[in-house]
Scaffold this motif. Structure first.
Motif, short mmCIF file in Angstrom:
data_model
loop_
_atom_site.label_atom_id
_atom_site.label_comp_id
_atom_site.label_asym_id
_atom_site.label_seq_id
_atom_site.Cartn_x
_atom_site.Cartn_y
_atom_site.Cartn_z
N TYR A 1 -2.11 10.89 13.88
CA TYR A 1 -2.90 11.99 13.32
C TYR A 1 -3.22 11.75 11.84
O TYR A 1 -2.80 12.51 10.97
CB TYR A 1 -2.16 13.32 13.48
N PRO A 2 -3.97 10.70 11.53
CA PRO A 2 -4.25 10.39 10.12
C PRO A 2 -5.09 11.45 9.43
O PRO A 2 -4.94 11.67 8.22
CB PRO A 2 -4.98 9.04 10.19
N GLY B 1 -9.10 6.66 1.24
CA GLY B 1 -9.02 5.21 1.25
C GLY B 1 -7.59 4.74 1.43
O GLY B 1 -7.13 4.47 2.53
N ALA B 2 -6.85 4.70 0.30
CA ALA B 2 -5.49 4.16 0.32
C ALA B 2 -4.53 5.00 1.15
O ALA B 2 -3.80 4.47 1.99
CB ALA B 2 -4.98 4.05 -1.12
N LEU B 3 -4.49 6.30 0.90
CA LEU B 3 -3.54 7.16 1.60
C LEU B 3 -3.79 7.18 3.10
O LEU B 3 -2.85 7.05 3.91
CB LEU B 3 -3.60 8.58 1.04
N TYR B 4 -5.05 7.35 3.50
CA TYR B 4 -5.39 7.39 4.92
C TYR B 4 -4.92 6.11 5.61
O TYR B 4 -4.35 6.16 6.70
CB TYR B 4 -6.90 7.57 5.06
N ARG C 1 0.83 -1.20 0.00
CA ARG C 1 0.00 0.00 0.00
C ARG C 1 0.87 1.26 0.00
O ARG C 1 0.61 2.21 -0.72
CB ARG C 1 -0.94 -0.01 1.22
N ARG C 2 1.89 1.25 0.81
CA ARG C 2 2.75 2.44 0.92
C ARG C 2 3.51 2.70 -0.38
O ARG C 2 3.71 3.85 -0.77
CB ARG C 2 3.70 2.29 2.09
N SER D 1 0.77 9.33 -5.54
CA SER D 1 0.72 10.70 -5.03
C SER D 1 1.51 11.65 -5.92
O SER D 1 1.03 12.73 -6.30
CB SER D 1 1.27 10.77 -3.60
N VAL D 2 2.73 11.26 -6.27
CA VAL D 2 3.59 12.11 -7.09
C VAL D 2 3.03 12.25 -8.50
O VAL D 2 2.90 13.37 -9.04
CB VAL D 2 5.02 11.54 -7.14
N ALA D 3 2.67 11.13 -9.11
CA ALA D 3 2.16 11.17 -10.49
C ALA D 3 0.83 11.90 -10.56
O ALA D 3 0.58 12.70 -11.48
CB ALA D 3 2.00 9.74 -11.01
N GLY D 4 -0.04 11.67 -9.58
CA GLY D 4 -1.35 12.31 -9.59
C GLY D 4 -1.26 13.81 -9.42
O GLY D 4 -1.98 14.57 -10.08
#
Length: 240
Positions: free
Chosen positions: A167-168, A157-160, A29-30, A37-40
């Motif tokens: 502190y999510p 979803g994924a990032l959280y 997941r990470r 994150s970077v590409a988006g």
């Protein structure tokens, strides 16, 4: 009294669900989250540098939505979440998040009346709304909803899930806001910070993506429908 017992618990109440994941899932997941994150973020910035209503705009915004959604799906299992009533009944969140989206739109609509008096923000909002005014309104709505869905699947979803920690809500909102800075639009960055916090709180309270997703879709649809006419009327008045 029966209706009162069916009212949802406040947003500060966290539904107790167990989403513990194996070390293998966490690592995968990470990795997926980092790359997405970077590409988006880069693709998001590029999409809002295209001409409003152009073929490039629809293709690039569709690609952004697809990337967020795919990244979220490939990262590992995602959960819909639950909402708990005051009588301790659990159910999937539907009505409450939709009403929350309507309420959030009301706050933003009232805020827009103030923003129109602040030149920097007024210009920033007008630049964003130009994309809603140009081209086919059905395509604008479709791409808006697709991006809302993709953002929630990925960020709440994924990032959280990948961030975890103490502190999510704050950390996921910070990444969400940072990604939006690639648009170089202060109005979008401010909206991401405010709504990202709300979506994060919904994610924490419900333990899944359904509540923030429905709120995001409701809010986005109303913003695209009702905000452009407000700013068109305002600018016509100023020109007179």
């Amino acid at each position: 009294m029966r209706l009162a017992r069916r009212l949802p618990m406040p947003l500060s109440h966290v539904v107790r669900v167990d989403h513990r994941e194996s070390a293998t899932v966490v690592r995968r997941r990470r990795r997926v989250v980092a790359g997405t994150s970077v590409a988006g973020a880069a693709l998001l910035g590029a999409s809002l540098s295209t001409a409003p209503g152009s073929r490039e705009f629809y293709l690039s915004t569709g690609a952004v939505a697809g990337l967020w959604t795919l990244g979220g799906a490939l990262s590992g299992p995602l959960h819909l979440g639950w909402i708990e009533s005051r009588d301790a009944t659990l159910r999937r969140p539907v009505v409450t998040p939709v009403l929350t989206g309507v309420g959030a739109f009301g706050v933003f609509y009232a805020g827009a009346l103030v923003v129109q008096r602040i030149e920097v923000l007024d210009r920033a909002v007008a630049r964003v709304l130009a994309y809603a005014d140009a081209g086919d309104s059905r395509l604008v709505l479709a791409t808006t909803l697709a991006n809302g869905l993709g953002e929630e699947v990925f960020f709440r979803g994924a990032l959280y899930s990948a961030l975890g920690g103490a502190y999510p809500v704050a950390s996921s909102t910070a990444v969400y806001t940072l990604a939006t800075t690639t648009t170089r639009n202060p109005a979008l960055v401010l909206a991401a910070a405010v709504m990202g916090t709300l979506f994060g709180l919904q994610r924490r309270a419900s333990g899944g993506v359904q509540a923030p997703l429905l709120t995001h879709l409701t809010w986005s649809a109303l913003m695209v429908r009702f905000l452009p006419p407000l700013f068109r009327r305002s600018h016509r008045t100023q020109e007179r």
